[in-house]
Design an enzyme around this catalytic site. Structure first.
Site, PDB file in Angstrom:
ATOM      1  CE  LYS A 165     114.344  -7.550  73.297  1.00 60.78           C
ATOM      2  NZ  LYS A 165     113.882  -7.830  74.637  1.00 60.78           N
TER       3      LYS A 165
ATOM      4  CB  THR B 214     112.362 -10.528  81.206  1.00 57.48           C
ATOM      5  OG1 THR B 214     113.599  -9.872  81.475  1.00 57.48           O
ATOM      6  CG2 THR B 214     112.621 -11.774  80.381  1.00 57.48           C
TER       7      THR B 214
ATOM      8  CB  CYS C 231     113.086  -9.680  85.109  1.00 60.21           C
ATOM      9  SG  CYS C 231     113.677  -8.128  84.406  1.00 60.21           S
TER      10      CYS C 231
ATOM     11  CB  THR D 228     116.301  -7.530  76.478  1.00 60.25           C
ATOM     12  OG1 THR D 228     115.785  -8.614  75.856  1.00 60.25           O
ATOM     13  CG2 THR D 228     117.751  -7.587  76.525  1.00 60.25           C
TER      14      THR D 228
ATOM     15  CB  SER E 221     116.512  -5.918  82.911  1.00 62.90           C
ATOM     16  OG  SER E 221     115.647  -6.615  82.039  1.00 62.90           O
TER      17      SER E 221
ATOM     18  CB  ALA F 253     109.669 -14.094  81.461  1.00 61.59           C
TER      19      ALA F 253
ATOM     20  N   GLY G 209     123.151 -11.932  70.276  1.00 59.14           N
ATOM     21  CA  GLY G 209     122.011 -11.410  71.010  1.00 59.14           C
ATOM     22  C   GLY G 209     122.426 -10.106  71.648  1.00 59.14           C
TER      23      GLY G 209
END
Length: 180
Positions: free
Chosen positions: A39, A169, A166, A7, A130, A163, A51
């Site tokens: 999350k 994500t 990574c 995440t 991450s 996103a 979170g």
């Protein structure tokens, strides 16, 4: 057996607003196990939002313990966070948990870790997971060069940038604003 991990989580305090968001991806090794994990959790009627990143079961355990601490300390978020961090570091079962949390209310954002850390981040930007460094860099730039954006918009764009970079994500975002 590989553990379920995930995440990127971002919390921003900007222009009197606080927002926190996360992507929805959970991975098992190098495979996407689920793409729509929530999350983010609202507590105390939305006055506190959390979170989490890391092992899902561990994160839920920490969330339950944090809620217990909030109850024990009259919903004082900072005090509950410090007491949870103490337990997390010293309790044999809790010390094995592999997760991190961000907790936020209208005035404070804190990062909690299993090493006993309770960190109040600089610049009102907290990131874990991450893709956290990508999201943090994006958020810092937006706060500095696009101050007209809302806290929610900065969270959304930071997560989208993370996103894009990574592999752990995704673009399935959940974002919540902290209620005053």
């Amino acid at each position: 057996m590989e553990r379920l991990k995930s995440t990127t989580v971002v919390a921003i305090r900007h222009e009197g607003q606080v927002a926190i968001g996360a992507d929805g991806q959970a991975t098992l090794g190098n495979t996407i196990a689920k793409s729509s994990v929530n999350k983010i959790r609202k507590l105390q009627g939305g006055k506190i939002v959390t979170g989490f990143a890391g092992s899902t079961a561990d994160a839920f355990t920490l969330l339950e313990k944090f809620e217990e601490k909030l109850g024990a300390y009259s919903n004082n978020m900072k005090r509950a966070a410090v007491e949870l961090a103490k337990d997390w570091r010293t309790d044999r079962m809790l010390s094995k948990l592999e997760a991190m949390m961000i907790v936020a209310d209208a005035t404070d954002i804190l990062i909690l870790s299993g090493t006993g850390d309770v960190i109040e981040p600089d610049l009102g930007i907290a990131t874990i997971g991450s893709g956290s460094m990508y999201a943090q860099a994006a958020a810092r730039a937006m706060k500095k060069y696009a101050p007209q954006l809302t806290a929610e918009e900065i969270v959304r764009e930071s997560l989208n940038i993370a996103a894009d970079i990574c592999i752990y994500t995704n673009h399935n975002l959940i974002i919540e604003k902290v209620e005053n």
